[in-house]
Design an enzyme around this catalytic site. Structure first.
Site, PDB file in Angstrom:
ATOM      1  N   CYS A  11      -0.548  -2.795  -5.900  1.00  0.00           N
ATOM      2  CA  CYS A  11      -0.740  -1.580  -5.115  1.00  0.00           C
ATOM      3  C   CYS A  11      -0.743  -0.334  -5.988  1.00  0.00           C
ATOM      4  O   CYS A  11      -1.465   0.635  -5.700  1.00  0.00           O
ATOM      5  CB  CYS A  11       0.340  -1.473  -4.048  1.00  0.00           C
ATOM      6  SG  CYS A  11       0.114  -2.609  -2.656  1.00  0.00           S
TER       7      CYS A  11
ATOM      8  N   CYS B  88       4.266  -2.431  -5.371  1.00  0.00           N
ATOM      9  CA  CYS B  88       4.139  -3.490  -6.371  1.00  0.00           C
ATOM     10  C   CYS B  88       3.081  -3.092  -7.397  1.00  0.00           C
ATOM     11  O   CYS B  88       2.392  -2.072  -7.252  1.00  0.00           O
ATOM     12  CB  CYS B  88       3.775  -4.818  -5.701  1.00  0.00           C
ATOM     13  SG  CYS B  88       2.087  -4.855  -5.030  1.00  0.00           S
TER      14      CYS B  88
ATOM     15  N   HIS C 187      -0.656  -5.348   1.944  1.00  0.00           N
ATOM     16  CA  HIS C 187       0.552  -4.556   1.809  1.00  0.00           C
ATOM     17  C   HIS C 187       0.428  -3.257   2.600  1.00  0.00           C
ATOM     18  O   HIS C 187      -0.684  -2.807   2.930  1.00  0.00           O
ATOM     19  CB  HIS C 187       0.825  -4.270   0.335  1.00  0.00           C
ATOM     20  CG  HIS C 187       1.271  -5.481  -0.425  1.00  0.00           C
ATOM     21  ND1 HIS C 187       1.802  -5.422  -1.684  1.00  0.00           N
ATOM     22  CD2 HIS C 187       1.270  -6.803  -0.082  1.00  0.00           C
ATOM     23  CE1 HIS C 187       2.110  -6.638  -2.091  1.00  0.00           C
ATOM     24  NE2 HIS C 187       1.783  -7.497  -1.138  1.00  0.00           N
TER      25      HIS C 187
ATOM     26  N   GLU D 220       0.877  -0.229   1.695  1.00  0.00           N
ATOM     27  CA  GLU D 220       0.131   0.792   0.969  1.00  0.00           C
ATOM     28  C   GLU D 220      -1.376   0.551   1.079  1.00  0.00           C
ATOM     29  O   GLU D 220      -2.160   1.490   1.250  1.00  0.00           O
ATOM     30  CB  GLU D 220       0.540   0.799  -0.512  1.00  0.00           C
ATOM     31  CG  GLU D 220       2.034   1.061  -0.734  1.00  0.00           C
ATOM     32  CD  GLU D 220       2.846  -0.233  -0.829  1.00  0.00           C
ATOM     33  OE1 GLU D 220       3.757  -0.279  -1.661  1.00  0.00           O
ATOM     34  OE2 GLU D 220       2.556  -1.185  -0.069  1.00  0.00           O
TER      35      GLU D 220
END
Length: 363
Positions: A309, A306, A279, A281
């Site tokens: 994360c 999410c 992701h 992040e």
């Protein structure tokens, strides 16, 4: 602040300028010999012909870029060149100015160099603009012959699509594009009042807007088939790292079939354990490293993180997370951040792009 207005015939450019003058203290600026006809909501406007101003006001000769009327009238500002206009406004940039005399890209390019300028376009459906044109003709001369729809279309097409003088290239570069279907002046003024056209964040973005735009730019590098996401990690208003989602280094890009889960089109939240994509992040955190993050770091992400994360964000000591778009796990993420003492907030920038003004009843 200098607002430039451009757009189609009878779209309402001069009426928007009139609104800015009456309700927000803007002063209208003109370029000599550059004014075109047919751009109001049916309200007669000041026209220029051969470098002279035609209006009901008493005009005396130009002095230092300004044409002054008699003592009972306000001052009008008419300039020979774009450079003259810009020199005048640059010395008075804290005041509010508006112009509808932007008819070439060369004029626009010069104006866009100044940080206090913003371009707004005004348009409307051709049937609405034709009706306004008819009303305007009859207001000016009740005995005037009506303009056929076909003739109006020809004029409108010439105005917009002429390869040398058409305004479509300018309209496409506007920061704000107003679709003006308002049926009367009061209705238009009421809808314009909701837009906050004078918000100076559109001229110079706030820190939140600046970093969120960087996150959105990072998202353009994403190779994930499911969703583009970008992230920027910041401390003390300085970028520490950026990230976007996609398969790890050395693996085939997700967009080339590298992640079976994303390419199978599974819904959000399903099959995450089999997803090969990092992701945005995660990539930003890995790039920064914990030693560079420290207390006070802020994570900007164009999509709310999410659950997976959010746990990693809490672990490395991020103080605040700012996002613009929601995600399917927002509730779970908010709970994690609340327990970890991480501030979570959504950033909503001032409205730009195409803005449809409220439709009248006949629509």
């Amino acid at each position: 602040m200098l607002i430039g207005l451009c757009g189609a015939i009878c779209a309402g450019k001069r009426t928007v300028a009139q609104y800015l003058a009456e309700h927000h203290g803007f002063t209208h600026l003109y370029l000599r010999g550059n004014t075109r006809n047919g751009d109001s909501n049916g309200t007669p406007s000041v026209q220029q012909d051969g470098g002279k101003t035609q209006s009901t006001k008493h005009i005396v000769p130009k002095v230092n870029g300004t044409i002054e009327g008699a003592s009972h009238t306000q001052t009008e500002h008419i300039f020979d060149t774009t450079e003259d206009l810009l020199d005048f406004v640059t010395k008075r940039w804290r005041e509010r100015w508006v112009t509808t005399d932007i008819h070439t890209e060369s004029i626009l390019d010069k104006l866009l160099r100044r940080p206090f300028f913003i371009l707004v376009s005004v348009d409307a459906p051709v049937s609405v603009r034709w009706q306004r044109c008819q009303q305007r003709l009859h207001q000016t001369d009740p005995q005037a012959e009506s303009l056929s729809l076909e003739d109006f279309l020809l004029k409108s097409d010439e105005h917009l699509y002429n390869p040398h003088t058409g305004l479509l290239p300018l309209i496409s570069r506007a920061t704000i594009r107003l679709l003006n279907t308002s049926s009367n002046l009061a209705h238009l003024y009421a809808t314009l009042g909701k837009l906050d056209l004078t918000n100076e964040d559109r001229l110079r973005p706030s820190w939140d807007q600046y970093f969120m735009q960087l996150a959105s730019l990072a998202a353009q590098r994403s190779n994930c088939m499911k969703r583009r996401v970008g992230c920027v990690l910041v401390r003390e208003k300085r970028v520490i790292s950026t990230g976007y989602n996609g398969t790890p280094r050395g693996l085939k890009n997700c967009g080339e079939g590298g992640c079976p889960r994303c390419n199978d089109g599974l819904s959000s939240g399903f099959g995450l354990g089999t997803c090969l994509c990092l992701h945005a992040e995660e990539n930003a955190l890995l790039e920064a490293g914990r030693e560079r993050i420290r207390d006070g770091a802020i994570l900007y992400c164009d999509t709310c993180p999410c659950l997976t994360c959010s746990i990693k964000i809490a672990q490395v000591g991020i103080s605040e997370v700012v996002y613009s778009q929601g995600y399917s796990m927002d509730g779970e993420t908010a709970d994690v951040f609340k327990q970890a003492g991480v501030c979570l907030r959504q950033f909503i920038p001032p409205a730009n792009g195409l803005i449809h003004l409220e439709k009248p009843a006949l629509y």
